[in-house]
Design an enzyme around this catalytic site. Structure first.
Site, PDB file in Angstrom:
ATOM      1  N   ASP A 159     -25.953  47.523  -2.094  1.00 37.93           N
ATOM      2  CA  ASP A 159     -26.144  47.805  -3.524  1.00 37.93           C
ATOM      3  C   ASP A 159     -27.497  48.503  -3.681  1.00 37.93           C
ATOM      4  N   ARG A 188     -20.011  51.733 -14.431  1.00 32.70           N
ATOM      5  CA  ARG A 188     -18.725  51.290 -14.948  1.00 32.70           C
ATOM      6  C   ARG A 188     -18.583  51.206 -16.479  1.00 32.70           C
ATOM      7  N   THR A 224      -9.134  51.201 -12.536  1.00 35.07           N
ATOM      8  CA  THR A 224      -9.107  50.676 -13.897  1.00 35.07           C
ATOM      9  C   THR A 224      -7.769  50.965 -14.556  1.00 35.07           C
ATOM     10  N   SER A 248     -12.498  58.354 -21.290  1.00 35.50           N
ATOM     11  CA  SER A 248     -13.962  58.532 -21.269  1.00 35.50           C
ATOM     12  C   SER A 248     -14.321  59.196 -19.939  1.00 35.50           C
ATOM     13  N   TYR A 290     -16.345  58.022 -17.791  1.00 38.52           N
ATOM     14  CA  TYR A 290     -16.259  56.956 -16.779  1.00 38.52           C
ATOM     15  C   TYR A 290     -14.818  56.799 -16.280  1.00 38.52           C
ATOM     16  N   HIS A 291     -13.861  56.646 -17.228  1.00 38.65           N
ATOM     17  CA  HIS A 291     -12.471  56.449 -16.798  1.00 38.65           C
ATOM     18  C   HIS A 291     -11.984  57.669 -16.003  1.00 38.65           C
ATOM     19  N   LYS A 324     -12.498  57.551 -12.296  1.00 40.73           N
ATOM     20  CA  LYS A 324     -11.544  56.719 -11.542  1.00 40.73           C
ATOM     21  C   LYS A 324     -10.272  57.505 -11.243  1.00 40.73           C
ATOM     22  N   GLN A 337      -7.782  47.501 -12.482  1.00 40.46           N
ATOM     23  CA  GLN A 337      -8.148  46.246 -13.127  1.00 40.46           C
ATOM     24  C   GLN A 337      -8.256  46.417 -14.640  1.00 40.46           C
ATOM     25  N   VAL A 340     -12.447  42.642 -17.649  1.00 36.19           N
ATOM     26  CA  VAL A 340     -12.747  41.320 -17.080  1.00 36.19           C
ATOM     27  C   VAL A 340     -13.506  40.497 -18.116  1.00 36.19           C
ATOM     28  N   ASN A 383     -15.935  39.311 -24.007  1.00 36.65           N
ATOM     29  CA  ASN A 383     -17.204  38.597 -23.825  1.00 36.65           C
ATOM     30  C   ASN A 383     -18.158  38.864 -24.993  1.00 36.65           C
ATOM     31  N   ARG A 384     -18.104  40.083 -25.553  1.00 34.31           N
ATOM     32  CA  ARG A 384     -18.950  40.355 -26.725  1.00 34.31           C
ATOM     33  C   ARG A 384     -18.530  39.467 -27.904  1.00 34.31           C
ATOM     34  N   THR A 405     -17.356  42.333 -33.916  1.00 32.48           N
ATOM     35  CA  THR A 405     -17.429  43.785 -34.094  1.00 32.48           C
ATOM     36  C   THR A 405     -16.133  44.478 -33.662  1.00 32.48           C
TER      37      THR A 405
HETATM   38  P1  NAD Z   1     -21.552  46.360 -12.429  1.00 31.14           P
HETATM   39  O1  NAD Z   1     -22.231  47.557 -12.994  1.00 31.14           O
HETATM   40  O2  NAD Z   1     -21.964  45.023 -12.872  1.00 31.14           O
HETATM   41  O3  NAD Z   1     -21.631  46.403 -10.825  1.00 31.14           O
HETATM   42  C1  NAD Z   1     -21.622  47.601 -10.079  1.00 31.14           C
HETATM   43  C2  NAD Z   1     -22.644  47.451  -8.965  1.00 31.14           C
HETATM   44  O4  NAD Z   1     -22.641  48.653  -8.177  1.00 31.14           O
HETATM   45  C3  NAD Z   1     -24.064  47.287  -9.508  1.00 31.14           C
HETATM   46  O5  NAD Z   1     -24.694  46.179  -8.910  1.00 31.14           O
HETATM   47  C4  NAD Z   1     -24.760  48.609  -9.155  1.00 31.14           C
HETATM   48  O6  NAD Z   1     -26.142  48.438  -8.897  1.00 31.14           O
HETATM   49  C5  NAD Z   1     -23.968  49.061  -7.929  1.00 31.14           C
HETATM   50  N1  NAD Z   1     -23.956  50.526  -7.739  1.00 31.14           N
HETATM   51  C6  NAD Z   1     -23.620  51.478  -8.638  1.00 31.14           C
HETATM   52  N2  NAD Z   1     -23.753  52.702  -8.092  1.00 31.14           N
HETATM   53  C7  NAD Z   1     -24.181  52.519  -6.804  1.00 31.14           C
HETATM   54  C8  NAD Z   1     -24.515  53.399  -5.750  1.00 31.14           C
HETATM   55  N3  NAD Z   1     -24.478  54.719  -5.903  1.00 31.14           N
HETATM   56  N4  NAD Z   1     -24.901  52.860  -4.567  1.00 31.14           N
HETATM   57  C9  NAD Z   1     -24.980  51.523  -4.402  1.00 31.14           C
HETATM   58  N5  NAD Z   1     -24.692  50.639  -5.385  1.00 31.14           N
HETATM   59  C10 NAD Z   1     -24.292  51.129  -6.575  1.00 31.14           C
HETATM   60  O7  NAD Z   1     -19.975  46.579 -12.676  1.00 31.14           O
HETATM   61  P2  NAD Z   1     -18.784  45.530 -12.573  1.00 31.14           P
HETATM   62  O8  NAD Z   1     -18.425  45.098 -13.939  1.00 31.14           O
HETATM   63  O9  NAD Z   1     -19.090  44.532 -11.529  1.00 31.14           O
HETATM   64  O10 NAD Z   1     -17.617  46.476 -12.058  1.00 31.14           O
HETATM   65  C11 NAD Z   1     -17.399  46.624 -10.667  1.00 31.14           C
HETATM   66  C12 NAD Z   1     -16.278  47.636 -10.449  1.00 31.14           C
HETATM   67  O11 NAD Z   1     -15.083  47.158 -11.082  1.00 31.14           O
HETATM   68  C13 NAD Z   1     -16.588  48.992 -11.068  1.00 31.14           C
HETATM   69  O12 NAD Z   1     -16.172  50.015 -10.191  1.00 31.14           O
HETATM   70  C14 NAD Z   1     -15.764  49.002 -12.336  1.00 31.14           C
HETATM   71  O13 NAD Z   1     -15.367  50.301 -12.650  1.00 31.14           O
HETATM   72  C15 NAD Z   1     -14.581  48.128 -11.971  1.00 31.14           C
HETATM   73  N6  NAD Z   1     -14.007  47.432 -13.138  1.00 31.14           N
HETATM   74  C16 NAD Z   1     -14.782  46.606 -13.906  1.00 31.14           C
HETATM   75  C17 NAD Z   1     -14.208  45.971 -15.017  1.00 31.14           C
HETATM   76  C18 NAD Z   1     -15.010  45.070 -15.933  1.00 31.14           C
HETATM   77  O14 NAD Z   1     -14.465  44.658 -16.980  1.00 31.14           O
HETATM   78  N7  NAD Z   1     -16.239  44.722 -15.605  1.00 31.14           N
HETATM   79  C19 NAD Z   1     -12.850  46.173 -15.307  1.00 31.14           C
HETATM   80  C20 NAD Z   1     -12.103  47.030 -14.505  1.00 31.14           C
HETATM   81  C21 NAD Z   1     -12.681  47.656 -13.417  1.00 31.14           C
HETATM   82  N1  USQ Z   2     -14.199  47.313 -28.714  1.00 28.54           N
HETATM   83  C1  USQ Z   2     -14.288  46.732 -29.977  1.00 28.54           C
HETATM   84  N2  USQ Z   2     -15.422  46.069 -30.279  1.00 28.54           N
HETATM   85  C2  USQ Z   2     -16.460  45.937 -29.406  1.00 28.54           C
HETATM   86  C3  USQ Z   2     -16.358  46.513 -28.123  1.00 28.54           C
HETATM   87  C4  USQ Z   2     -15.204  47.204 -27.805  1.00 28.54           C
HETATM   88  O1  USQ Z   2     -13.382  46.821 -30.792  1.00 28.54           O
HETATM   89  O2  USQ Z   2     -17.467  45.308 -29.772  1.00 28.54           O
HETATM   90  C5  USQ Z   2     -12.967  48.022 -28.358  1.00 28.54           C
HETATM   91  C6  USQ Z   2     -13.162  49.421 -27.816  1.00 28.54           C
HETATM   92  O3  USQ Z   2     -13.248  50.380 -28.865  1.00 28.54           O
HETATM   93  C7  USQ Z   2     -11.924  49.579 -26.939  1.00 28.54           C
HETATM   94  C8  USQ Z   2     -11.679  48.180 -26.405  1.00 28.54           C
HETATM   95  O4  USQ Z   2     -12.385  47.302 -27.267  1.00 28.54           O
HETATM   96  O5  USQ Z   2     -10.818  49.908 -27.730  1.00 28.54           O
HETATM   97  C9  USQ Z   2     -12.109  47.950 -24.984  1.00 28.54           C
HETATM   98  O6  USQ Z   2     -13.505  48.239 -24.839  1.00 28.54           O
HETATM   99  P1  USQ Z   2     -14.337  47.581 -23.654  1.00 28.54           P
HETATM  100  O7  USQ Z   2     -15.738  48.066 -23.750  1.00 28.54           O
HETATM  101  O8  USQ Z   2     -14.100  46.124 -23.608  1.00 28.54           O
HETATM  102  O9  USQ Z   2     -13.569  48.172 -22.362  1.00 28.54           O
HETATM  103  P2  USQ Z   2     -13.620  49.602 -21.671  1.00 28.54           P
HETATM  104  O10 USQ Z   2     -14.547  50.529 -22.331  1.00 28.54           O
HETATM  105  O11 USQ Z   2     -12.207  50.057 -21.505  1.00 28.54           O
HETATM  106  O12 USQ Z   2     -14.227  49.298 -20.227  1.00 28.54           O
HETATM  107  C10 USQ Z   2     -14.144  48.032 -19.586  1.00 28.54           C
HETATM  108  C11 USQ Z   2     -15.095  48.065 -18.397  1.00 28.54           C
HETATM  109  C12 USQ Z   2     -14.626  49.137 -17.414  1.00 28.54           C
HETATM  110  C13 USQ Z   2     -13.178  48.875 -17.044  1.00 28.54           C
HETATM  111  C14 USQ Z   2     -12.281  48.775 -18.266  1.00 28.54           C
HETATM  112  C15 USQ Z   2     -10.897  48.270 -17.908  1.00 28.54           C
HETATM  113  O13 USQ Z   2     -16.421  48.336 -18.839  1.00 28.54           O
HETATM  114  O14 USQ Z   2     -15.452  49.103 -16.259  1.00 28.54           O
HETATM  115  O15 USQ Z   2     -12.702  49.910 -16.210  1.00 28.54           O
HETATM  116  O16 USQ Z   2     -12.826  47.781 -19.152  1.00 28.54           O
HETATM  117  S1  USQ Z   2      -9.636  48.988 -18.901  1.00 28.54           S
HETATM  118  O17 USQ Z   2     -10.071  48.928 -20.301  1.00 28.54           O
HETATM  119  O18 USQ Z   2      -8.442  48.216 -18.698  1.00 28.54           O
HETATM  120  O19 USQ Z   2      -9.498  50.361 -18.480  1.00 28.54           O
END
Ligand code: NAD
Ligand code: USQ
Length: 403
Positions: free
Chosen positions: A31, A101, A145, A187, A189-190, A193, A216, A219, A248-249, A261
């Site tokens: 990391d 992410r 994702t 987005s 970000y998406h 992926k 995924q 989470v 979680n928010r 929100t």
């Molecule tokens: P996070 O940001 O908490 O963790 C990502 C970790 O990767 C961080 O510790 C960061 O420092 C490290 N990192 C990023 N770029 C790097 C690089 N270039 N080299 C080395 N380390 C690097 O994110 P998370 O919530 O743990 O998500 C992990 C993965 O799961 C992501 O790829 C995300 O897209 C995917 N994901 C997350 C969720 C979610 O809800 N959190 C949902 C679906 C998919």
């Molecule tokens: N949203 C609200 N209120 C808030 C925050 C978000 O209504 O306070 C709405 C957003 O507009 C959106 C939805 O909730 O419609 C989801 O937003 P999110 O921030 O919970 O999720 P997202 O942006 O899609 O991203 C998160 C993770 C990302 C992962 C993705 C899985 O940050 O890493 O890939 O969830 S998924 O959504 O299934 O693609």
């Protein structure tokens, strides 16, 4: 197994590292701590007081007697060091979490859009080429994702696991083909992926890499059995407008009496999974990899689907918290249907944690316990998807906190 956990200091990576270590696997975390640096840039902190990585790792050794290795390395920019780590560790499996992410962070500015693409696509491609270069025959599981499929593209048709069977007209009649499900990211970000998916298809076909892409859902939750063993092991909890995810928010907002929100009507329907199921899914994926020569295996890593307004109402009913309907800072459909296939994980033995089991525990054990750490000015999401949406974002600063 010897397992490299890339991104092992993050929200999903840390509990996965501890879970796999607890299950007897030898773990090395890689990391670059970029996520912690982004917290500094955004002037925000995890709701839970996460400890520095070396303290986390020594606390785990104290609690479990097990060692976890750590390499501070930037996957997007240090190719030679990735090669060296692969040669040294000779992993049986690699889990790739290491990407930027957050969708809102990726849409904040030209700088964050470029960073997200450069970081994520280069990290993934560097890893794949390093695996080919070193001939390390590890099973790779990448965190994709649900957002690669997008929302509403196929109406109420269930989203398959990665591939869609289509009928192609030819002069000799129709033939059936399996293609990657069309990408429809919402987005930058998406979008990264969806680019990762093409890299995986190519390296699986050309070099026989064994790759599983885990699409995924969102989470939720914080702790696993391992992170709960000692406060120094606590997992991170993002609540701010850029990194906090919706459920979680809402839980954190309920704990401090902030209106929930909801963006727009709350008609958006999304897929969810608890962090305790994430870590189980990863082990299941690593122990059931595809054969060399097959296309990447795609598993939808989701356990439940919910409409956001239903979630907000459920939490409102449990806690008495009001709902604030905010102008949506994102460009997304107001409402969508969502039906997702997750047959493969269920068949491989996943027994999901449901919302009804975990919600109250999360509010009282985590959100309420650490609510004194919330900075209310960081709650509203201010990242807008298009120029001209700023007015809506400005309006949102008016939402009152009821602390
Ligand atoms: P996070 O940001 O908490 O963790 C990502 C970790 O990767 C961080 O510790 C960061 O420092 C490290 N990192 C990023 N770029 C790097 C690089 N270039 N080299 C080395 N380390 C690097 O994110 P998370 O919530 O743990 O998500 C992990 C993965 O799961 C992501 O790829 C995300 O897209 C995917 N994901 C997350 C969720 C979610 O809800 N959190 C949902 C679906 C998919
Ligand atoms: N949203 C609200 N209120 C808030 C925050 C978000 O209504 O306070 C709405 C957003 O507009 C959106 C939805 O909730 O419609 C989801 O937003 P999110 O921030 O919970 O999720 P997202 O942006 O899609 O991203 C998160 C993770 C990302 C992962 C993705 C899985 O940050 O890493 O890939 O969830 S998924 O959504 O299934 O693609």
């Amino acid at each position: 197994m010897r397992v490299l956990v890339l991104g092992g200091d993050g929200f999903c990576g840390w509990p996965t590292s501890l879970y796999l270590s607890d299950r007897g696997h030898d773990i090395t975390i890689v990391d670059n701590l970029s996520r912690r640096k982004i917290d500094v840039e955004l002037e925000v902190d995890s709701l839970t007081p996460i400890r520095p990585i070396h303290e986390r790792i020594s606390a785990w050794k104290e609690v479990s007697g097990r060692e976890i290795g750590f390499v501070n390395l930037d996957l997007a920019n240090e190719f030679d060091r990735i090669v060296a780590v692969l040669n040294e560790v000779q992993p049986d499996a690699i889990v790739h979490f290491a990407e930027q992410r957050a969708a809102p962070y990726s849409m904040k500015s030209a700088k964050t859009k470029r960073y997200t693409v450069d970081n994520n696509v280069r990290a993934t491609h560097n890893l794949l080429t390093a695996m080919v270069e070193t001939r390390v025959d590890a099973a790779l599981a990448h965190l994709g994702t649900m957002g690669v499929y997008g929302y509403g593209w196929s109406g109420s048709a269930p989203i398959p696991e990665g591939y869609l069977t289509v009928k192609v007209p030819t002069p000799d009649g129709e033939i059936e083909r399996e293609i990657l499900h069309p990408a429809n990211p919402g987005s930058v970000y998406h979008m990264t992926k969806t680019l990762d998916q093409l890299l995986f298809s190519f390296y699986a076909k050309n070099d026989g890499l064994r790759i599983t892409d885990l699409h995924q859902g969102i989470v939720w939750g914080t702790q696993t059995a391992q992170t709960a063993k000692d406060e120094r092991l606590v997992n991170r909890f993002d609540y701010d407008g850029d990194y906090g995810t919706v459920l979680n928010r809402f839980l954190m907002q309920a704990a401090i009496g902030h209106p929930l929100t909801v963006h727009g009507t709350g008609g958006q329907t999304r897929a969810f999974i608890h962090i305790r199921d994430t870590v189980r899914c990863i082990e299941i994926a690593l122990t059931n990899p595809p054969q060399a020569g097959s296309q990447p295996m795609v598993l939808n890593q989701v356990t439940e689907v919910h409409r956001l307004l239903d979630l907000a109402k459920m939490i409102g009913d449990m806690t008495g918290c009001e709902i604030a309907y905010l102008p949506n800072p994102r460009r997304e459909a107001d409402e969508n249907e969502l039906c997702v296939r997750n047959d493969q994980f269920l068949a491989l033995g996943l027994n999901p944690t449901t919302l009804s089991e975990g919600l109250m525990e999360e509010i009282s054990e985590i959100a309420a316990r650490y609510k004194h750490r919330v900075d209310p000015t960081k709650i509203i999401a201010r990242s807008v998807w298009r120029a001209g949406m700023e007015t809506s974002a400005d309006l949102m600063t008016e939402v009152p906190a009821q602390q």
